[in-house]
Design a protein around this motif. Sequence first.
Motif, PDB file in Angstrom:
ATOM      1  N   GLY A  16      97.401 -31.976  59.508  1.00  0.00           N
ATOM      2  CA  GLY A  16      97.344 -33.551  59.327  1.00  0.00           C
ATOM      3  C   GLY A  16      97.318 -34.206  60.676  1.00  0.00           C
ATOM      4  O   GLY A  16      97.609 -33.337  61.860  1.00  0.00           O
ATOM      5  N   VAL A  17      96.662 -35.412  61.048  1.00  0.00           N
ATOM      6  CA  VAL A  17      96.571 -35.930  62.267  1.00  0.00           C
ATOM      7  C   VAL A  17      97.713 -36.645  62.645  1.00  0.00           C
ATOM      8  O   VAL A  17      98.217 -36.817  63.971  1.00  0.00           O
ATOM      9  CB  VAL A  17      95.357 -36.826  61.907  1.00  0.00           C
ATOM     10  CG1 VAL A  17      95.151 -37.784  63.236  1.00  0.00           C
ATOM     11  CG2 VAL A  17      94.003 -36.467  61.465  1.00  0.00           C
ATOM     12  N   TYR A  18      98.631 -37.193  61.716  1.00  0.00           N
ATOM     13  CA  TYR A  18      99.856 -37.993  61.977  1.00  0.00           C
ATOM     14  C   TYR A  18     100.932 -37.343  62.411  1.00  0.00           C
ATOM     15  O   TYR A  18     101.068 -35.950  61.804  1.00  0.00           O
ATOM     16  CB  TYR A  18      99.901 -38.994  60.841  1.00  0.00           C
ATOM     17  CG  TYR A  18      98.780 -39.811  60.316  1.00  0.00           C
ATOM     18  CD1 TYR A  18      97.939 -40.645  61.586  1.00  0.00           C
ATOM     19  CD2 TYR A  18      98.330 -39.839  59.251  1.00  0.00           C
ATOM     20  CE1 TYR A  18      96.917 -41.308  61.328  1.00  0.00           C
ATOM     21  CE2 TYR A  18      97.009 -40.568  58.918  1.00  0.00           C
ATOM     22  CZ  TYR A  18      96.415 -41.334  60.070  1.00  0.00           C
ATOM     23  OH  TYR A  18      95.031 -42.096  59.775  1.00  0.00           O
ATOM     24  N   GLU A  21     103.164 -35.550  59.914  1.00  0.00           N
ATOM     25  CA  GLU A  21     102.247 -34.504  59.248  1.00  0.00           C
ATOM     26  C   GLU A  21     102.718 -32.997  59.840  1.00  0.00           C
ATOM     27  O   GLU A  21     102.441 -32.012  59.215  1.00  0.00           O
ATOM     28  CB  GLU A  21     100.944 -34.547  59.009  1.00  0.00           C
ATOM     29  CG  GLU A  21     100.633 -35.691  58.262  1.00  0.00           C
ATOM     30  CD  GLU A  21      98.926 -35.802  57.782  1.00  0.00           C
ATOM     31  OE1 GLU A  21      98.514 -36.505  58.702  1.00  0.00           O
ATOM     32  OE2 GLU A  21      98.588 -35.649  56.764  1.00  0.00           O
ATOM     33  N   LEU A  71      92.935 -31.573  61.434  1.00  0.00           N
ATOM     34  CA  LEU A  71      91.662 -31.847  60.419  1.00  0.00           C
ATOM     35  C   LEU A  71      91.298 -30.894  59.484  1.00  0.00           C
ATOM     36  O   LEU A  71      91.633 -29.560  59.666  1.00  0.00           O
ATOM     37  CB  LEU A  71      90.398 -32.073  61.158  1.00  0.00           C
ATOM     38  CG  LEU A  71      90.309 -33.007  62.383  1.00  0.00           C
ATOM     39  CD1 LEU A  71      89.154 -33.179  63.121  1.00  0.00           C
ATOM     40  CD2 LEU A  71      90.703 -34.547  61.627  1.00  0.00           C
ATOM     41  N   ILE A  72      91.146 -31.243  58.114  1.00  0.00           N
ATOM     42  CA  ILE A  72      90.778 -30.341  57.147  1.00  0.00           C
ATOM     43  C   ILE A  72      89.447 -29.936  57.283  1.00  0.00           C
ATOM     44  O   ILE A  72      89.099 -28.708  56.823  1.00  0.00           O
ATOM     45  CB  ILE A  72      90.623 -31.010  55.597  1.00  0.00           C
ATOM     46  CG1 ILE A  72      89.933 -32.141  55.625  1.00  0.00           C
ATOM     47  CG2 ILE A  72      92.264 -31.293  55.386  1.00  0.00           C
ATOM     48  CD1 ILE A  72      89.800 -32.760  54.202  1.00  0.00           C
ATOM     49  N   GLU A  73      88.460 -30.476  58.214  1.00  0.00           N
ATOM     50  CA  GLU A  73      87.273 -30.144  58.457  1.00  0.00           C
ATOM     51  C   GLU A  73      87.559 -28.530  59.227  1.00  0.00           C
ATOM     52  O   GLU A  73      86.748 -27.685  59.112  1.00  0.00           O
ATOM     53  CB  GLU A  73      86.465 -31.116  59.487  1.00  0.00           C
ATOM     54  CG  GLU A  73      85.989 -32.131  58.750  1.00  0.00           C
ATOM     55  CD  GLU A  73      86.970 -33.334  58.592  1.00  0.00           C
ATOM     56  OE1 GLU A  73      88.294 -33.107  58.598  1.00  0.00           O
ATOM     57  OE2 GLU A  73      86.497 -34.272  58.329  1.00  0.00           O
ATOM     58  N   LYS A  98      92.432 -32.204  49.610  1.00  0.00           N
ATOM     59  CA  LYS A  98      93.790 -32.370  50.156  1.00  0.00           C
ATOM     60  C   LYS A  98      94.560 -33.656  49.210  1.00  0.00           C
ATOM     61  O   LYS A  98      94.323 -34.969  49.655  1.00  0.00           O
ATOM     62  CB  LYS A  98      93.831 -32.880  51.764  1.00  0.00           C
ATOM     63  CG  LYS A  98      95.112 -33.092  52.174  1.00  0.00           C
ATOM     64  CD  LYS A  98      95.129 -33.505  53.630  1.00  0.00           C
ATOM     65  CE  LYS A  98      96.549 -33.558  54.405  1.00  0.00           C
ATOM     66  NZ  LYS A  98      96.290 -34.314  56.032  1.00  0.00           N
ATOM     67  N   ALA A 101      96.694 -37.030  50.345  1.00  0.00           N
ATOM     68  CA  ALA A 101      96.575 -37.571  51.250  1.00  0.00           C
ATOM     69  C   ALA A 101      96.387 -39.119  51.125  1.00  0.00           C
ATOM     70  O   ALA A 101      96.598 -39.970  51.844  1.00  0.00           O
ATOM     71  CB  ALA A 101      95.255 -36.918  51.951  1.00  0.00           C
TER      72      ALA A 101
END
Length: 117
Positions: A16-18, A21, A71-73, A98, A101
């Motif tokens: 996750g970005v945050y 997370e 990132l999930i990417e 995800k 999310a």
Amino acid sequence: MDIVFIKQLEVISTIGVYNWEKSVQQKLYFDLEMAFDNKPAAKSDDINLALNYFSVSERVNKFAQENVFELIETMAERVAALIMEEFSVPWIKLTLHKPGALPKAQSLGVQIERGVK
Ligand SMILES: Nc1nc2c(c(=O)[nH]1)N=C([C@H](O)[C@@H](O)CO)CN2
């Protein structure tokens, strides 16, 4: 080319970005479609000539547990690459969900196709 598939493979990962997370584990689900020539395995009835979906699922689970991404990417790209390389898969379609999310969405994610069938 034939297809071996795995649907809704559940794994746990730190992703996750945050900031919040970075210290929790979240569920991800993979849908995998993998091109493979199944004829040799079918002819010989030999698991060693098959794309062993158990081995693939164990490897994906291990990778997701051992690696941290924002990132999930990135997760999708890295998992697609490792399956292609380690299991001699020439083409893969990978969908990564995800589900936790977005509270107002059932699921979300990315879908990538890599390689040539
Ligand atoms: N295209 C993406 N958008 C977002 C991602 C992502 O991985 N790819 N991630 C987040 C956050 O981590 C989010 O999942 C927290 O709920 C936001 N957007």
